[in-house]
Structure formats: C-alpha cells, structure tokens
Design a protein around this motif. Structure first.
Motif, PDB file in Angstrom:
ATOM      1  N   ALA A  84      15.117   1.870   2.151  1.00  0.00           N
ATOM      2  CA  ALA A  84      14.857   0.570   1.541  1.00  0.00           C
ATOM      3  C   ALA A  84      13.806  -0.221   2.303  1.00  0.00           C
ATOM      4  N   PHE A  85      13.506   0.198   3.545  1.00  0.00           N
ATOM      5  CA  PHE A  85      12.572  -0.560   4.373  1.00  0.00           C
ATOM      6  C   PHE A  85      11.360   0.300   4.711  1.00  0.00           C
ATOM      7  N   PRO A  86      10.219  -0.342   5.003  1.00  0.00           N
ATOM      8  CA  PRO A  86       8.966   0.407   5.202  1.00  0.00           C
ATOM      9  C   PRO A  86       8.849   1.026   6.599  1.00  0.00           C
ATOM     10  N   PHE A  87       9.645   2.051   6.861  1.00  0.00           N
ATOM     11  CA  PHE A  87       9.548   2.776   8.119  1.00  0.00           C
ATOM     12  C   PHE A  87       8.349   3.722   8.083  1.00  0.00           C
ATOM     13  N   VAL A  89       6.594   7.358   9.362  1.00  0.00           N
ATOM     14  CA  VAL A  89       7.139   8.712   9.489  1.00  0.00           C
ATOM     15  C   VAL A  89       7.729   8.929  10.874  1.00  0.00           C
ATOM     16  N   ILE A  90       7.027   8.505  11.911  1.00  0.00           N
ATOM     17  CA  ILE A  90       7.530   8.753  13.263  1.00  0.00           C
ATOM     18  C   ILE A  90       8.816   7.962  13.517  1.00  0.00           C
ATOM     19  N   GLU A  91       8.953   6.799  12.918  1.00  0.00           N
ATOM     20  CA  GLU A  91      10.189   6.029  13.062  1.00  0.00           C
ATOM     21  C   GLU A  91      11.353   6.735  12.376  1.00  0.00           C
ATOM     22  N   VAL A  92      11.083   7.319  11.206  1.00  0.00           N
ATOM     23  CA  VAL A  92      12.129   8.052  10.494  1.00  0.00           C
ATOM     24  C   VAL A  92      12.582   9.257  11.315  1.00  0.00           C
ATOM     25  N   PHE A 126       6.696   5.942   5.115  1.00  0.00           N
ATOM     26  CA  PHE A 126       7.495   6.950   4.427  1.00  0.00           C
ATOM     27  C   PHE A 126       7.334   6.843   2.915  1.00  0.00           C
ATOM     28  N   GLN A 127       7.306   5.605   2.391  1.00  0.00           N
ATOM     29  CA  GLN A 127       7.227   5.414   0.935  1.00  0.00           C
ATOM     30  C   GLN A 127       5.893   5.869   0.358  1.00  0.00           C
ATOM     31  N   GLU A 128       4.884   6.059   1.197  1.00  0.00           N
ATOM     32  CA  GLU A 128       3.575   6.510   0.726  1.00  0.00           C
ATOM     33  C   GLU A 128       3.501   8.033   0.583  1.00  0.00           C
TER      34      GLU A 128
END
Length: 216
Positions: A84-87, A89-92, A126-128
C-alpha cells in the motif's frame, strides 16, 4: 510433514484428509487442476488458514514454534502480494532480513537481487515494476529471510505458491535453478506449480492434489 489435513472454508470442505511429506535436499512440487486445493494445502502448511490434523516442520509440531522461530527456518511466498506504500525495491527485499536472523548482513540483499535478476532495480519503486518483476522482488525478500539453506545443521525451507507464474521463460529457468540450488545445498523447497515441464526439470518429488485429496 502433514497428516490428515482437513480445511473447510465457510461451509465448504476444501481438503479431505490430505497426507503430505517433503524432504530437505530436494524440491517437492504440489500440482493439480485449478481449484483442486493446491494453494489451500500450502496455506495450511504455513498456518494461514484454519486446519485440523497434524503438521510438523523438521519433526516439530508447527504449533509449538514461536513466530520468530518459524521466521528463522522458513520463508513463504504467496501467489500474490500487494504493497500500500511506495517502498523501493531494496526496501522491500531488505524486509526479509528483519524477518530472519541475518539483519546485520546487508550484503545479502545485493546477492538476493543478483539471484533473481534484479540488479540495478534497487531505487525503483515497487509499484512501478511489472507483475513479473514484483514477483521476483518478493522472492528476493523471501530468500533473504532464509539465505543459508542450513542453520546449525538444521534445514531451512522455502514454501512458494506459483513462484514462476508471471515470468517469461528465461526468468522461469533462472528461478527454478535458484530453487534447485537451495535444495542441493541442504534446504527444503515446497512449491505449488502449474507448469509440468518445469516441474519435471527440477522436482525430486511430486504430490498431486485432485478434488481436495492427495492422489500420489
């Protein structure tokens, strides 16, 4: 190992006394027609749906583990996961370190990204990403969680639902080779699979689910 697993969702019985065994050192595939109960079995094995019967991991009743103990010995990849939040890739991917025991070993993140073919994607949101890229990012997160297939001479596990479903053939082979390598180094892999050709390439054992029952 699982014995006499029964799952009912609402008033609808889904699994009817399923027995299931997976051994470390190999990939165990769960296959069967759509709607047969494959994903429900995996979700029972990971304690995500109510079930009756007996489930053990490394010979110990799954209900006797503390949550952090389970996080240290098995990583779970669902069929789909949203954020739901704009993380980035490295944060995920780094979230996997916080779920396992390698929290201080940040180099594992880069190794995991390399393993799934996402080097250079670290700063992207991630959303991109495409659906397949998101799937690989989540797999990298899960790999971080159980990076070493063996922990104190005890096998660790990957429990994966359709890990290559959204990927092109090149990335399918990349991921299946990754799972095979994890198993060859002593870990256990349980994967719900749709593609029987890929299953035949890497699986050391196959359980067929049909109409909520294991037929092999």
């Amino acid at each position: 190992s699982a014995r006499d697993i029964q799952v009912q969702i609402g008033k609808t019985p889904i699994l009817h006394g399923v027995d299931f065994t997976a051994k470390p050192g190999q990939v165990t595939a769960i296959v069967g027609p759509n709607g047969s109960g494959k994903t429900t079995l995996l979700r029972a094995l990971t304690n995500e749906v109510p079930w009756t019967g007996n489930i053990a991991i490394n010979g110990q009743d799954i209900n006797t583990y503390k949550p952090w103990e389970l996080a240290a010995i098995r990583g779970v990849l669902p069929q789909a996961a949203t954020l739901a939040f704009p993380f980035t890739v490295i944060e995920v991917v780094r979230m996997g370190l916080q779920s396992g025991i390698h929290g201080e070993q940040d180099s594992i993140v880069q190794q995991a990204l390399h393993t799934v073919g996402l080097v250079g994607y670290e700063a992207r949101f991630f959303q991109e990403l495409s659906g397949g890229e998101q799937q690989r990012a989540h797999l990298a997160r899960v790999l971080c969680q159980v990076w070493k297939p063996m922990l104190d001479n005890t096998p660790r596990w990957l429990l994966l639902d359709e890990p290559v479903a959204s990927l092109d053939i090149g990335h399918q082979l990349l991921i299946m080779n990754c799972l095979s390598d994890f198993a060859q180094r002593g870990g256990g892999v349980v994967a719900v699979m749709h593609d029987l050709n890929l299953t035949a390439m890497v699986a050391g054992a196959v359980t067929i689910i049909s109409d909520g029952q294991a037929i092999s």
